[in-house]
Design a protein around this motif. Structure first.
Motif, short mmCIF file in Angstrom:
data_model
loop_
_atom_site.label_atom_id
_atom_site.label_comp_id
_atom_site.label_asym_id
_atom_site.label_seq_id
_atom_site.Cartn_x
_atom_site.Cartn_y
_atom_site.Cartn_z
N GLN A 73 31.18 14.61 -46.35
CA GLN A 73 31.56 14.62 -48.09
C GLN A 73 33.05 13.51 -48.00
OE1 GLN A 73 33.67 18.72 -47.96
NE2 GLN A 73 31.58 19.49 -48.74
N ASP A 76 31.09 10.23 -48.06
CA ASP A 76 30.99 9.46 -49.57
C ASP A 76 32.20 9.49 -50.89
OD1 ASP A 76 28.13 10.81 -49.33
OD2 ASP A 76 28.16 12.15 -50.17
N ARG A 77 33.49 10.17 -50.14
CA ARG A 77 34.74 9.39 -50.83
C ARG A 77 35.16 8.35 -49.91
NH1 ARG A 77 37.56 15.42 -51.59
NH2 ARG A 77 35.75 15.95 -52.47
N THR A 89 31.46 0.83 -50.25
CA THR A 89 31.28 1.87 -49.73
C THR A 89 30.90 2.75 -47.99
OG1 THR A 89 29.38 1.90 -50.64
CG2 THR A 89 30.79 3.13 -52.14
N SER A 108 22.51 10.22 -41.24
CA SER A 108 23.05 9.90 -42.11
C SER A 108 24.27 8.44 -41.86
CB SER A 108 24.41 10.73 -42.88
OG SER A 108 24.83 10.72 -43.92
N ARG A 112 22.52 4.70 -43.60
CA ARG A 112 23.30 4.06 -44.93
C ARG A 112 24.36 2.74 -43.19
NH1 ARG A 112 28.19 7.78 -46.44
NH2 ARG A 112 29.32 5.36 -47.86
#
Length: 191
Positions: A73, A76-77, A89, A108, A112
């Motif tokens: 979370q 993602d922010r 990002t 993860s 990315r």
């Protein structure tokens, strides 16, 4: 006879005086991000910070919640500012402590294309060695880069300079989170 000519024969019970029970306000978790930990009722702040100890993203959870579930979370922010253009990002590197050492987090980050600098806890090292060749290679760990991980701790220290955040005066999680955002604005504007 009471006021206005009404007859009061007995006091009403407290349950009758209250209206219907209300749940949490809209957008508010049922527990208001409050949970029991060793220190009592607390809220845990999960955050990402840049190299200048400025907060990039927040997630708050109850005090007893684990660190690793909130990691995705927070990531993602994250919005890394640039001098010109839209924020990125994906940061170049993520420095995290042993609580974030899990296969899911490493996968993860790899997806990315973010370099992970996360030490492995002793139990994970022992399990990998116990499996022998099928345990795989140990993840890469850069000790020199890991020395900069204290920026997150210093960022939390800056946020906790606000008495309302340190003592958690706010009842609801949304107001507490709003206080975190206000403190972050002042930290970013102080440059």
């Amino acid at each position: 006879m009471g006021r206005r000519g009404r007859l009061y024969d007995r006091p009403r019970s407290p349950a009758c005086r209250r209206g219907p029970s209300k749940g949490a306000p809209a957008g508010e978790p049922d527990d208001h991000a409050l949970g029991r930990s060793r220190g009592g009722l607390t809220t845990k702040i999960h955050l990402a910070a840049d190299s200048r100890c400025r907060p990039l993203a927040f997630v708050i959870t109850p005090g007893q919640a684990g660190d690793a579930p909130a990691f995705i979370q927070v990531m993602d922010r994250v919005r890394v500012p640039r001098p010109v253009g839209r924020p990125r990002t994906t940061p170049d590197v993520v420095l995290a402590d042993k609580a974030y050492s899990s296969r899911a987090i490493r996968i993860s980050l790899r997806r990315r294309r973010i370099r992970a600098v996360i030490p492995q806890p002793a139990d994970q090292i022992a399990n990998r060695k116990k499996r022998g060749r099928s345990g795989g290679r140990p993840p890469v760990f850069d000790r020199e880069a890991y020395k900069q991980r204290n920026t997150v701790e210093r960022c939390i220290n800056k946020l906790k300079q606000w008495r309302g955040l340190a003592t958690h005066y706010d009842k609801t999680a949304t107001i507490y989170l709003a206080g975190l955002h206000l403190a972050a604005i002042f930290i970013w504007s102080a440059r």
